[in-house]
Design a protein around this motif. Structure first.
Motif, PDB file in Angstrom:
ATOM      1  N   VAL A  77      -3.978 -12.848  10.657  1.00  0.00           N
ATOM      2  CA  VAL A  77      -2.547 -13.150  10.740  1.00  0.00           C
ATOM      3  C   VAL A  77      -2.236 -13.882  12.045  1.00  0.00           C
ATOM      4  CG1 VAL A  77      -0.255 -12.087  10.994  1.00  0.00           C
ATOM      5  CG2 VAL A  77      -1.834 -11.259   9.233  1.00  0.00           C
ATOM      6  N   PHE A  78      -2.852 -13.432  13.127  1.00  0.00           N
ATOM      7  CA  PHE A  78      -2.585 -14.026  14.434  1.00  0.00           C
ATOM      8  C   PHE A  78      -3.291 -15.370  14.593  1.00  0.00           C
ATOM      9  CE2 PHE A  78      -2.037  -9.471  14.725  1.00  0.00           C
ATOM     10  CZ  PHE A  78      -0.714  -9.423  15.131  1.00  0.00           C
ATOM     11  N   GLU A  79      -4.490 -15.492  14.014  1.00  0.00           N
ATOM     12  CA  GLU A  79      -5.174 -16.785  14.036  1.00  0.00           C
ATOM     13  C   GLU A  79      -4.339 -17.817  13.284  1.00  0.00           C
ATOM     14  OE1 GLU A  79      -9.335 -18.984  12.710  1.00  0.00           O
ATOM     15  OE2 GLU A  79      -9.318 -16.801  12.877  1.00  0.00           O
ATOM     16  N   ASP A  80      -3.801 -17.419  12.140  1.00  0.00           N
ATOM     17  CA  ASP A  80      -2.958 -18.328  11.358  1.00  0.00           C
ATOM     18  C   ASP A  80      -1.698 -18.724  12.127  1.00  0.00           C
ATOM     19  OD1 ASP A  80      -4.793 -18.210   9.305  1.00  0.00           O
ATOM     20  OD2 ASP A  80      -3.619 -16.810   8.081  1.00  0.00           O
ATOM     21  N   GLN A  81      -1.105 -17.771  12.846  1.00  0.00           N
ATOM     22  CA  GLN A  81       0.096 -18.081  13.633  1.00  0.00           C
ATOM     23  C   GLN A  81      -0.214 -19.137  14.691  1.00  0.00           C
ATOM     24  OE1 GLN A  81       1.639 -14.401  15.208  1.00  0.00           O
ATOM     25  NE2 GLN A  81       2.428 -13.732  13.221  1.00  0.00           N
ATOM     26  N   VAL A  82      -1.329 -18.975  15.386  1.00  0.00           N
ATOM     27  CA  VAL A  82      -1.717 -19.945  16.415  1.00  0.00           C
ATOM     28  C   VAL A  82      -1.992 -21.302  15.771  1.00  0.00           C
ATOM     29  CG1 VAL A  82      -3.447 -20.522  18.162  1.00  0.00           C
ATOM     30  CG2 VAL A  82      -2.572 -18.172  17.986  1.00  0.00           C
ATOM     31  N   ARG A  83      -2.733 -21.287  14.658  1.00  0.00           N
ATOM     32  CA  ARG A  83      -3.052 -22.532  13.951  1.00  0.00           C
ATOM     33  C   ARG A  83      -1.782 -23.254  13.502  1.00  0.00           C
ATOM     34  NH1 ARG A  83      -5.954 -20.607  10.028  1.00  0.00           N
ATOM     35  NH2 ARG A  83      -7.940 -20.862  11.053  1.00  0.00           N
ATOM     36  N   ASN A  84      -0.751 -22.481  13.153  1.00  0.00           N
ATOM     37  CA  ASN A  84       0.506 -23.071  12.675  1.00  0.00           C
ATOM     38  C   ASN A  84       1.480 -23.386  13.810  1.00  0.00           C
ATOM     39  OD1 ASN A  84      -0.326 -23.029   9.982  1.00  0.00           O
ATOM     40  ND2 ASN A  84       0.350 -20.922   9.727  1.00  0.00           N
ATOM     41  N   GLY A  85       1.015 -23.295  15.053  1.00  0.00           N
ATOM     42  CA  GLY A  85       1.835 -23.725  16.170  1.00  0.00           C
ATOM     43  C   GLY A  85       2.512 -22.633  16.969  1.00  0.00           C
ATOM     44  N   ARG A  86       2.366 -21.386  16.570  1.00  0.00           N
ATOM     45  CA  ARG A  86       2.995 -20.292  17.334  1.00  0.00           C
ATOM     46  C   ARG A  86       2.023 -19.839  18.428  1.00  0.00           C
ATOM     47  NH1 ARG A  86       3.850 -14.261  16.814  1.00  0.00           N
ATOM     48  NH2 ARG A  86       5.687 -13.943  18.100  1.00  0.00           N
ATOM     49  N   ALA A 127      -0.231 -14.659  23.711  1.00  0.00           N
ATOM     50  CA  ALA A 127       0.215 -13.798  24.805  1.00  0.00           C
ATOM     51  C   ALA A 127       0.434 -12.347  24.384  1.00  0.00           C
ATOM     52  CB  ALA A 127       1.512 -14.357  25.399  1.00  0.00           C
ATOM     53  N   LEU A 128       0.221 -12.016  23.134  1.00  0.00           N
ATOM     54  CA  LEU A 128       0.420 -10.639  22.669  1.00  0.00           C
ATOM     55  C   LEU A 128      -0.619  -9.718  23.310  1.00  0.00           C
ATOM     56  CD1 LEU A 128       1.071 -11.286  18.883  1.00  0.00           C
ATOM     57  CD2 LEU A 128       2.738 -10.515  20.582  1.00  0.00           C
ATOM     58  N   PRO A 129      -0.178  -8.687  24.009  1.00  0.00           N
ATOM     59  CA  PRO A 129      -1.131  -7.778  24.654  1.00  0.00           C
ATOM     60  C   PRO A 129      -2.042  -7.107  23.633  1.00  0.00           C
ATOM     61  CG  PRO A 129       1.103  -7.373  25.445  1.00  0.00           C
ATOM     62  CD  PRO A 129       1.215  -8.309  24.275  1.00  0.00           C
ATOM     63  N   GLY A 130      -3.332  -7.208  23.855  1.00  0.00           N
ATOM     64  CA  GLY A 130      -4.299  -6.544  22.987  1.00  0.00           C
ATOM     65  C   GLY A 130      -4.664  -7.298  21.728  1.00  0.00           C
ATOM     66  N   ALA A 131      -4.122  -8.491  21.527  1.00  0.00           N
ATOM     67  CA  ALA A 131      -4.403  -9.239  20.299  1.00  0.00           C
ATOM     68  C   ALA A 131      -5.567 -10.198  20.505  1.00  0.00           C
ATOM     69  CB  ALA A 131      -3.172 -10.010  19.850  1.00  0.00           C
ATOM     70  N   THR A 132      -6.502 -10.164  19.571  1.00  0.00           N
ATOM     71  CA  THR A 132      -7.576 -11.153  19.492  1.00  0.00           C
ATOM     72  C   THR A 132      -7.296 -11.948  18.223  1.00  0.00           C
ATOM     73  OG1 THR A 132      -9.150  -9.709  20.618  1.00  0.00           O
ATOM     74  CG2 THR A 132     -10.072 -11.490  19.284  1.00  0.00           C
ATOM     75  N   PRO A 133      -6.740 -13.146  18.375  1.00  0.00           N
ATOM     76  CA  PRO A 133      -6.307 -13.908  17.199  1.00  0.00           C
ATOM     77  C   PRO A 133      -7.456 -14.647  16.502  1.00  0.00           C
ATOM     78  CG  PRO A 133      -5.749 -15.104  19.182  1.00  0.00           C
ATOM     79  CD  PRO A 133      -6.374 -13.816  19.624  1.00  0.00           C
ATOM     80  N   PRO A 143     -15.728 -17.438  10.299  1.00  0.00           N
ATOM     81  CA  PRO A 143     -14.560 -16.547  10.220  1.00  0.00           C
ATOM     82  C   PRO A 143     -14.377 -15.925   8.840  1.00  0.00           C
ATOM     83  CG  PRO A 143     -14.011 -18.499  11.470  1.00  0.00           C
ATOM     84  CD  PRO A 143     -15.382 -18.732  10.896  1.00  0.00           C
ATOM     85  N   GLN A 144     -14.520 -16.724   7.782  1.00  0.00           N
ATOM     86  CA  GLN A 144     -14.324 -16.198   6.431  1.00  0.00           C
ATOM     87  C   GLN A 144     -15.390 -15.182   6.070  1.00  0.00           C
ATOM     88  OE1 GLN A 144     -11.532 -16.919   4.338  1.00  0.00           O
ATOM     89  NE2 GLN A 144     -12.376 -15.011   3.535  1.00  0.00           N
ATOM     90  N   GLU A 145     -16.627 -15.458   6.451  1.00  0.00           N
ATOM     91  CA  GLU A 145     -17.706 -14.518   6.140  1.00  0.00           C
ATOM     92  C   GLU A 145     -17.526 -13.209   6.918  1.00  0.00           C
ATOM     93  OE1 GLU A 145     -22.311 -14.881   4.935  1.00  0.00           O
ATOM     94  OE2 GLU A 145     -21.736 -15.999   6.721  1.00  0.00           O
ATOM     95  N   ASP A 146     -17.117 -13.317   8.182  1.00  0.00           N
ATOM     96  CA  ASP A 146     -16.839 -12.103   8.962  1.00  0.00           C
ATOM     97  C   ASP A 146     -15.780 -11.257   8.259  1.00  0.00           C
ATOM     98  OD1 ASP A 146     -18.606 -13.007  10.909  1.00  0.00           O
ATOM     99  OD2 ASP A 146     -17.046 -13.508  12.372  1.00  0.00           O
ATOM    100  N   GLU A 147     -14.702 -11.896   7.827  1.00  0.00           N
ATOM    101  CA  GLU A 147     -13.624 -11.151   7.163  1.00  0.00           C
ATOM    102  C   GLU A 147     -14.086 -10.578   5.830  1.00  0.00           C
ATOM    103  OE1 GLU A 147      -9.299 -12.040   5.314  1.00  0.00           O
ATOM    104  OE2 GLU A 147      -9.527 -12.417   7.456  1.00  0.00           O
ATOM    105  N   ASP A 148     -14.856 -11.334   5.065  1.00  0.00           N
ATOM    106  CA  ASP A 148     -15.337 -10.835   3.772  1.00  0.00           C
ATOM    107  C   ASP A 148     -16.194  -9.578   3.954  1.00  0.00           C
ATOM    108  OD1 ASP A 148     -14.018 -12.910   2.492  1.00  0.00           O
ATOM    109  OD2 ASP A 148     -15.836 -14.119   2.206  1.00  0.00           O
ATOM    110  N   ILE A 149     -17.040  -9.577   4.979  1.00  0.00           N
ATOM    111  CA  ILE A 149     -17.887  -8.413   5.255  1.00  0.00           C
ATOM    112  C   ILE A 149     -17.017  -7.235   5.696  1.00  0.00           C
ATOM    113  CG2 ILE A 149     -19.696  -7.513   6.785  1.00  0.00           C
ATOM    114  CD1 ILE A 149     -20.843 -10.451   6.767  1.00  0.00           C
ATOM    115  N   ALA A 150     -16.034  -7.501   6.537  1.00  0.00           N
ATOM    116  CA  ALA A 150     -15.118  -6.442   6.993  1.00  0.00           C
ATOM    117  C   ALA A 150     -14.337  -5.854   5.819  1.00  0.00           C
ATOM    118  CB  ALA A 150     -14.165  -6.997   8.054  1.00  0.00           C
ATOM    119  N   LYS A 151     -13.914  -6.707   4.902  1.00  0.00           N
ATOM    120  CA  LYS A 151     -13.162  -6.220   3.733  1.00  0.00           C
ATOM    121  C   LYS A 151     -13.995  -5.277   2.880  1.00  0.00           C
ATOM    122  CE  LYS A 151      -9.794  -9.938   3.079  1.00  0.00           C
ATOM    123  NZ  LYS A 151      -9.412 -11.104   2.246  1.00  0.00           N
ATOM    124  N   VAL A 152     -15.289  -5.557   2.741  1.00  0.00           N
ATOM    125  CA  VAL A 152     -16.165  -4.661   1.981  1.00  0.00           C
ATOM    126  C   VAL A 152     -16.208  -3.295   2.661  1.00  0.00           C
ATOM    127  CG1 VAL A 152     -18.563  -4.229   1.275  1.00  0.00           C
ATOM    128  CG2 VAL A 152     -17.540  -6.480   0.913  1.00  0.00           C
TER     129      VAL A 152
END
Length: 163
Positions: A99-108, A113-119, A143-152
């Motif tokens: 969610v945070f990676e997408d926000q940065v990619r979309n210009g936010r 600067a969010l404390p504790g966030a790894t986007p 990134p997609q493979e990391d998330e797919d493994i985490a989702k499992v």
């Protein structure tokens, strides 16, 4: 009955229901155990091995504190801290780190600067009975493979907890 005894009696009569009402309002909090964490990580590890992925797998509690970390053979060392950050982000913000990676990619860029966030994609909350009780973070491949493994791993939580 004397005046003092009546005051004590009525005071106690008022306090007893009040104390039981306070106790009834305390929530019950489910926590992620080490045993369940091991099973969740094992599901993610099996998926990583099936894909031939070299990754770090991290499981944290609902406060983002480390419960378990596995670094599969030949995984880059840099993925250790990144995996912890992804898992912590998913736990404390109660949503995937993507969610945070997408926000940065979309210009936010303020999301940086969010404390504790790894986007970075790859952190997924672990949900049990509708509540976030922890998270899993995976780092080392795309990134997609990391998330797919985490989702499992996250998807195995209910079975891991039941057993």
């Amino acid at each position: 009955m004397g005046q003092m005894k009546r005051i004590v009696f009525f005071t106690l009569a008022l306090l007893v229901p009040l104390s039981t009402a306070v106790k009834a309002e305390l929530p019950v909090k489910r926590v992620l155990t080490l045993e369940a964490s091991k099973k969740i990580a094992a599901a993610a590890e099996a998926e990583a091995k099936k894909r031939g992925a070299t990754v770090v797998i991290v499981v944290v509690d609902d406060g983002g504190h480390l419960l378990l970390l596995e670094r599969l053979d030949d995984t880059q060392v840099a993925s250790v801290e990144v995996g912890i950050g992804k898992a912590r982000t998913a736990a404390i913000f109660r949503r995937p780190s993507k969610v945070f990676e997408d926000q940065v990619r979309n210009g936010r860029v303020a999301a940086l600067a969010l404390p504790g966030a790894t986007p970075l994609q790859g952190g997924v909350p672990i949900v049990y009975e509708g509540k976030v009780i922890g998270a899993i973070g995976v780092s080392g491949n795309t990134p997609q493979e990391d998330e797919d493994i985490a989702k499992v791993g996250a998807a195995s939580a209910a079975a891991a907890i039941a057993n």
